[in-house]
Design an enzyme around this catalytic site. Structure first.
Site, PDB file in Angstrom:
ATOM      1  CG  LEU A 112       8.392  -4.931   3.981  1.00  0.00           C
ATOM      2  CD1 LEU A 112       9.042  -3.656   4.489  1.00  0.00           C
ATOM      3  CD2 LEU A 112       7.506  -5.565   5.034  1.00  0.00           C
ATOM      4  CG  ASP A 113      12.042  -9.000   2.015  1.00  0.00           C
ATOM      5  OD1 ASP A 113      12.614  -9.099   0.912  1.00  0.00           O
ATOM      6  OD2 ASP A 113      12.320  -9.720   2.986  1.00  0.00           O
TER       7      ASP A 113
END
Length: 281
Positions: A112-113
């Site tokens: 995601l990040d």
């Protein structure tokens, strides 16, 4: 993080082996799917890892970041592609030339990040550049947060990945570019002045800077930008609480002996006093 990719690959007809410390967790994810195999495995078992890499076309490493390079070396040995969700560390970057030489891809930062944030950023940046435009300011703000109704503890946070990884990330320094000026934030100040963002439907959120943002100017191909900042969203309370914990040295990497100490003694030791009488447990 594991379950979505396992289900996706199984439902696309791929054979998937899930190797994890607790086999029952792997079996639960596979849920009896005929294409799935569950295996009990720990990082100490190098022989099994070597055999698994050799027998599979792709290795997805979702281990703690410390072990990715170990897995990568097995992938290089057997010329097998690899994917991780973790940041590219210098030790991993050092394998780039060897990976290219043997014709494999070692793809990092695919979560995601970091991960989805990179993809969404490049979609926007490429669109602007295609239209002849320039990026003057770039912000990438992300954070896996619980719903406001579930943010019911002092941190206003629920762990969706390694608790240790989340907390220890609070020891990072940060660097970003603001209006052409390089801003460097030492770890002791990381949470002191978070950016405030009024997020639609949620309310006021805080953002603290995420590691070295400036390095992404070249990665994203935006040398023209005068501002670039990658930040992490948190509900109000996280930054203040973690900052207090850091002042008390509660998330230090130092190893200490707390044998025989009460919680009050432990806190007294961390804050540098021998008197724990005024510390409430």
């Amino acid at each position: 993080m594991v379950k979505p990719i396992v289900h996706y690959l199984l439902n696309k007809g791929f054979q998937v082996t899930v190797a994890t410390r607790t086999r029952s967790k792997a079996e639960e994810m596979i849920a009896g799917h005929p294409n799935g195999t569950a295996l009990a495995w720990t990082v100490e078992d190098q022989d099994t890892l070597d055999n698994l890499v050799a027998k599979h076309d792709l290795t997805v490493s979702l281990l703690p970041y410390l072990h990715h390079v170990m897995v990568a070396k097995h992938c290089l040995k057997h010329k097998k592609n690899m994917v991780t969700t973790s940041y590219v560390k210098p030790e991993m970057q050092a394998l780039d030339a060897e990976a290219k030489a043997v014709g494999i891809i070692i793809l990092n930062e695919m979560g995601l990040d970091p991960g989805i944030d990179h993809m969404s950023a490049m979609r926007i940046i490429d669109h602007v550049h295609t239209k002849g435009g320039k990026i003057e300011e770039f912000y990438s703000l992300c954070g896996a947060l619980p719903g406001p109704e579930a943010a019911d503890n002092p941190f206003k946070y629920k762990f969706s990945w390694s608790p240790k990884g989340v907390v220890m990330a609070g020891n990072n320094d940060a660097k970003f570019l603001k209006a052409g000026k390089v801003i460097e934030i030492p770890t002791e100040n990381l949470f002191k002045n978070p950016l405030k963002v009024d997020f639609p439907g949620v309310g006021l959120l805080e953002v603290y800077p995420n590691r070295d943002s400036i390095s992404y100017m070249d990665i994203y191909g935006i040398p023209e930008t005068k501002t670039i900042m990658r930040g992490t969203f948190r509900f109000k309370g996280w930054c203040e609480t973690i900052d207090a914990m850091k002042k008390m040295k509660l998330i230090s990497y130092d190893k200490m002996d707390f044998t025989g100490k009460s919680y009050a003694d432990f806190v007294a030791m961390m804050i540098g006093t021998n008197d724990s009488s005024n510390i409430r447990q």
